[in-house]
Design a protein around this motif. Structure first.
Motif, PDB file in Angstrom:
ATOM      1  N   TYR A  31      38.117  37.925  49.856  1.00  0.00           N
ATOM      2  CA  TYR A  31      37.350  39.137  49.558  1.00  0.00           C
ATOM      3  C   TYR A  31      38.361  40.192  49.148  1.00  0.00           C
ATOM      4  CZ  TYR A  31      33.802  42.813  50.208  1.00  0.00           C
ATOM      5  OH  TYR A  31      32.920  43.849  50.027  1.00  0.00           O
ATOM      6  N   TRP A  32      38.356  40.545  47.856  1.00  0.00           N
ATOM      7  CA  TRP A  32      39.398  41.388  47.284  1.00  0.00           C
ATOM      8  C   TRP A  32      38.842  42.705  46.755  1.00  0.00           C
ATOM      9  CZ3 TRP A  32      43.594  38.644  43.865  1.00  0.00           C
ATOM     10  CH2 TRP A  32      44.413  37.877  44.702  1.00  0.00           C
ATOM     11  N   LEU A  33      39.761  43.656  46.671  1.00  0.00           N
ATOM     12  CA  LEU A  33      39.510  44.936  46.028  1.00  0.00           C
ATOM     13  C   LEU A  33      40.229  44.884  44.677  1.00  0.00           C
ATOM     14  CD1 LEU A  33      38.268  47.793  46.621  1.00  0.00           C
ATOM     15  CD2 LEU A  33      40.558  48.482  47.326  1.00  0.00           C
ATOM     16  N   LEU A  34      39.480  44.680  43.587  1.00  0.00           N
ATOM     17  CA  LEU A  34      40.080  44.527  42.261  1.00  0.00           C
ATOM     18  C   LEU A  34      40.058  45.838  41.496  1.00  0.00           C
ATOM     19  CD1 LEU A  34      38.564  41.154  40.931  1.00  0.00           C
ATOM     20  CD2 LEU A  34      40.830  41.534  41.901  1.00  0.00           C
ATOM     21  N   ASP A  35      41.168  46.121  40.815  1.00  0.00           N
ATOM     22  CA  ASP A  35      41.163  47.241  39.878  1.00  0.00           C
ATOM     23  C   ASP A  35      41.370  46.754  38.445  1.00  0.00           C
ATOM     24  OD1 ASP A  35      44.105  47.042  39.560  1.00  0.00           O
ATOM     25  OD2 ASP A  35      44.122  47.848  41.583  1.00  0.00           O
ATOM     26  N   LEU A  36      41.732  45.462  38.280  1.00  0.00           N
ATOM     27  CA  LEU A  36      41.877  44.875  36.953  1.00  0.00           C
ATOM     28  C   LEU A  36      41.463  43.408  37.036  1.00  0.00           C
ATOM     29  CD1 LEU A  36      42.893  45.228  34.009  1.00  0.00           C
ATOM     30  CD2 LEU A  36      45.137  44.470  34.815  1.00  0.00           C
ATOM     31  N   TRP A  37      40.619  42.972  36.080  1.00  0.00           N
ATOM     32  CA  TRP A  37      40.116  41.587  36.091  1.00  0.00           C
ATOM     33  C   TRP A  37      39.909  41.127  34.654  1.00  0.00           C
ATOM     34  CZ3 TRP A  37      34.620  39.569  37.514  1.00  0.00           C
ATOM     35  CH2 TRP A  37      34.699  38.221  37.923  1.00  0.00           C
ATOM     36  N   ASP A  38      40.923  41.285  33.828  1.00  0.00           N
ATOM     37  CA  ASP A  38      40.873  40.883  32.432  1.00  0.00           C
ATOM     38  C   ASP A  38      41.423  39.463  32.303  1.00  0.00           C
ATOM     39  OD1 ASP A  38      39.708  43.142  31.456  1.00  0.00           O
ATOM     40  OD2 ASP A  38      41.543  44.044  30.681  1.00  0.00           O
ATOM     41  N   CYS A  39      40.558  38.477  32.384  1.00  0.00           N
ATOM     42  CA  CYS A  39      40.959  37.070  32.323  1.00  0.00           C
ATOM     43  C   CYS A  39      40.209  36.399  31.177  1.00  0.00           C
ATOM     44  CB  CYS A  39      40.643  36.360  33.636  1.00  0.00           C
ATOM     45  SG  CYS A  39      41.433  37.116  35.073  1.00  0.00           S
ATOM     46  N   HIS A  40      40.950  35.762  30.277  1.00  0.00           N
ATOM     47  CA  HIS A  40      40.346  35.234  29.059  1.00  0.00           C
ATOM     48  C   HIS A  40      40.576  33.733  28.917  1.00  0.00           C
ATOM     49  CE1 HIS A  40      39.513  39.321  27.554  1.00  0.00           C
ATOM     50  NE2 HIS A  40      40.653  39.626  28.157  1.00  0.00           N
ATOM     51  N   ASP A  41      39.496  33.037  28.560  1.00  0.00           N
ATOM     52  CA  ASP A  41      39.535  31.591  28.286  1.00  0.00           C
ATOM     53  C   ASP A  41      40.167  30.814  29.432  1.00  0.00           C
ATOM     54  OD1 ASP A  41      38.382  31.958  25.740  1.00  0.00           O
ATOM     55  OD2 ASP A  41      40.335  32.504  24.924  1.00  0.00           O
ATOM     56  N   MET A  42      39.673  31.063  30.636  1.00  0.00           N
ATOM     57  CA  MET A  42      40.148  30.339  31.814  1.00  0.00           C
ATOM     58  C   MET A  42      39.420  28.998  31.928  1.00  0.00           C
ATOM     59  SD  MET A  42      40.549  33.237  34.778  1.00  0.00           S
ATOM     60  CE  MET A  42      38.802  33.651  34.806  1.00  0.00           C
ATOM     61  N   VAL A  43      40.151  27.960  32.285  1.00  0.00           N
ATOM     62  CA  VAL A  43      39.568  26.645  32.542  1.00  0.00           C
ATOM     63  C   VAL A  43      40.264  26.068  33.761  1.00  0.00           C
ATOM     64  CG1 VAL A  43      39.086  24.338  31.645  1.00  0.00           C
ATOM     65  CG2 VAL A  43      39.192  26.277  30.074  1.00  0.00           C
ATOM     66  N   PHE A  44      39.488  25.756  34.802  1.00  0.00           N
ATOM     67  CA  PHE A  44      40.094  25.218  36.016  1.00  0.00           C
ATOM     68  C   PHE A  44      39.326  23.987  36.502  1.00  0.00           C
ATOM     69  CE2 PHE A  44      41.318  29.716  36.066  1.00  0.00           C
ATOM     70  CZ  PHE A  44      42.695  29.563  36.141  1.00  0.00           C
ATOM     71  N   PRO A  45      40.007  23.062  37.176  1.00  0.00           N
ATOM     72  CA  PRO A  45      39.369  21.793  37.579  1.00  0.00           C
ATOM     73  C   PRO A  45      38.661  21.873  38.920  1.00  0.00           C
ATOM     74  CG  PRO A  45      41.689  21.690  38.097  1.00  0.00           C
ATOM     75  CD  PRO A  45      41.453  23.037  37.442  1.00  0.00           C
ATOM     76  N   PHE A  46      38.099  23.023  39.244  1.00  0.00           N
ATOM     77  CA  PHE A  46      37.354  23.146  40.493  1.00  0.00           C
ATOM     78  C   PHE A  46      36.197  24.117  40.297  1.00  0.00           C
ATOM     79  CE2 PHE A  46      41.408  25.521  40.777  1.00  0.00           C
ATOM     80  CZ  PHE A  46      40.938  26.806  40.641  1.00  0.00           C
ATOM     81  N   TRP A  47      35.253  24.065  41.216  1.00  0.00           N
ATOM     82  CA  TRP A  47      34.113  24.983  41.197  1.00  0.00           C
ATOM     83  C   TRP A  47      34.569  26.376  41.613  1.00  0.00           C
ATOM     84  CZ3 TRP A  47      28.927  23.565  40.185  1.00  0.00           C
ATOM     85  CH2 TRP A  47      28.700  22.186  40.032  1.00  0.00           C
ATOM     86  N   ARG A  48      33.908  27.383  41.064  1.00  0.00           N
ATOM     87  CA  ARG A  48      34.177  28.772  41.442  1.00  0.00           C
ATOM     88  C   ARG A  48      32.834  29.440  41.763  1.00  0.00           C
ATOM     89  NH1 ARG A  48      39.379  29.606  39.098  1.00  0.00           N
ATOM     90  NH2 ARG A  48      39.288  31.877  39.040  1.00  0.00           N
ATOM     91  N   LEU A  49      32.804  30.165  42.855  1.00  0.00           N
ATOM     92  CA  LEU A  49      31.626  30.941  43.241  1.00  0.00           C
ATOM     93  C   LEU A  49      32.050  32.399  43.338  1.00  0.00           C
ATOM     94  CD1 LEU A  49      28.979  30.097  45.942  1.00  0.00           C
ATOM     95  CD2 LEU A  49      29.987  32.380  45.826  1.00  0.00           C
ATOM     96  N   TYR A  50      31.356  33.284  42.602  1.00  0.00           N
ATOM     97  CA  TYR A  50      31.673  34.705  42.571  1.00  0.00           C
ATOM     98  C   TYR A  50      30.494  35.533  43.082  1.00  0.00           C
ATOM     99  CZ  TYR A  50      35.635  33.802  39.367  1.00  0.00           C
ATOM    100  OH  TYR A  50      36.798  33.371  38.788  1.00  0.00           O
ATOM    101  N   TRP A  51      30.834  36.593  43.789  1.00  0.00           N
ATOM    102  CA  TRP A  51      29.844  37.620  44.122  1.00  0.00           C
ATOM    103  C   TRP A  51      30.557  38.953  44.156  1.00  0.00           C
ATOM    104  CZ3 TRP A  51      29.341  40.628  48.834  1.00  0.00           C
ATOM    105  CH2 TRP A  51      28.201  41.464  48.829  1.00  0.00           C
TER     106      TRP A  51
END
Length: 299
Positions: A31-51
């Motif tokens: 659980y993070w406090l983000l001030d920057l989240w500019d991520c482009h064309d990401m591909v990873f070999p696992f599931w991701r759950l965001y809220w």
């Protein structure tokens, strides 16, 4: 007392039951406090759950923009190419740029809500064949149960961020599984693949350290190489060699996260001819070099 020996598994019914094996493997939960989240064309070999607890986050997949709101969670299967951004501080149009910190009880969230993103995320795998569903972004509306679980998980993560107790682990797994039940047929179609293809997938998982040719794989399925290649593509929506490549890189990511093996050692363990060949394939699949991935400079 008489010990009953003639009833298998303690089941007195003669009706056979078939259950689906789901191997949930948790990789991280934060659980993070983000001030920057500019991520482009990401591909990873696992599931991701965001809220995200507040608004301002966006996900982009195949030119479709998902405006993230606190009333939804977002689930992304393995090998899905996607981008993310925090609209209140959008600076980069390429690359992976993340800046933030672990939220603790020392932070008053009200002081940060306007300029930061409260970001909960989980990375996990489900095992074969569920890690091979079609790419996409699944938007899941929060139920009262999921909302209560999120409140518990995020509050606990403010207190404990490394050595989790059994209760936290069980509630996190229950939260993930309950979330997955809301995806629908897109997830479950993976269990209905042809038995010959499933047999080969299992063989690949066991022999992921070997060089696997199309003739050898077709032999496992008792089919001609060209015929099996067509069947595999029809069932899995990917060529057999691209599938093998993806599984090797997925295993490489597991080794990077769970061992101290060098890039050369991982390359050797997975049957690549040398580190340079491995690095080229890794960059093609993931979009990052092995060294960057190991550093953890992504989220």
């Amino acid at each position: 007392m008489k010990l009953v020996r003639d009833i298998k598994l303690g089941d007195p019914s003669p009706n056979k039951q078939n259950f689906i094996g789901l191997k949930l493997n948790l990789l991280c939960c934060r659980y993070w406090l983000l001030d920057l989240w500019d991520c482009h064309d990401m591909v990873f070999p696992f599931w991701r759950l965001y809220w995200n607890k507040n608004e301002g986050g966006e996900l982009i997949h195949q030119n479709k923009v998902y405006t993230m709101t606190p009333n939804y969670i977002y689930i992304i299967p393995p090998f899905t190419s996607f981008s993310s951004r925090f609209t209140k501080n959008h600076m980069y149009n390429e690359g992976i740029h993340v800046s933030g910190k672990h939220l603790t009880t020392n932070y008053n969230e009200k002081d940060y809500v306007d300029k930061h993103l409260f970001h909960f995320f989980v990375h996990f795998n489900l095992g074969v064949p569920f890690d091979n569903v079609y790419p996409g972004v699944f938007k899941i509306e929060l139920t009262d149960y999921l909302r209560d679980r999120l409140l518990y998980l995020t509050e606990r993560l403010k207190v404990e961020n490394s050595d989790f107790k059994l209760t936290f682990n069980m509630k996190l797994q229950a939260f993930i599984k309950e979330s997955l039940t809301n995806i629908g047929p897109e997830l479950w179609k993976a269990i209905n693949i042809d038995e010959r293809v499933l047999k080969v997938i299992r063989y690949i998982e066991i022999n992921i350290d070997k060089k696997l040719s199309n003739p050898k794989i077709a032999e496992i399925a008792n089919m001609a190489p060209n015929s099996f290649a067509r069947l595999f593509k029809e069932e899995m929506n990917i060529t057999i060699q691209n599938f093998i490549q993806n599984r090797k890189i997925a295993k490489a990511c597991d080794l990077f996260e769970q061992t101290n093996d060098s890039i050369e050692e991982v390359s050797f363990k997975l049957g690549f001819s040398d580190r340079y060949h491995f690095s080229r394939v890794f960059k093609t699949v993931i979009g990052l070099t092995p060294a960057t991935y190991r550093s953890g400079r992504y989220t």
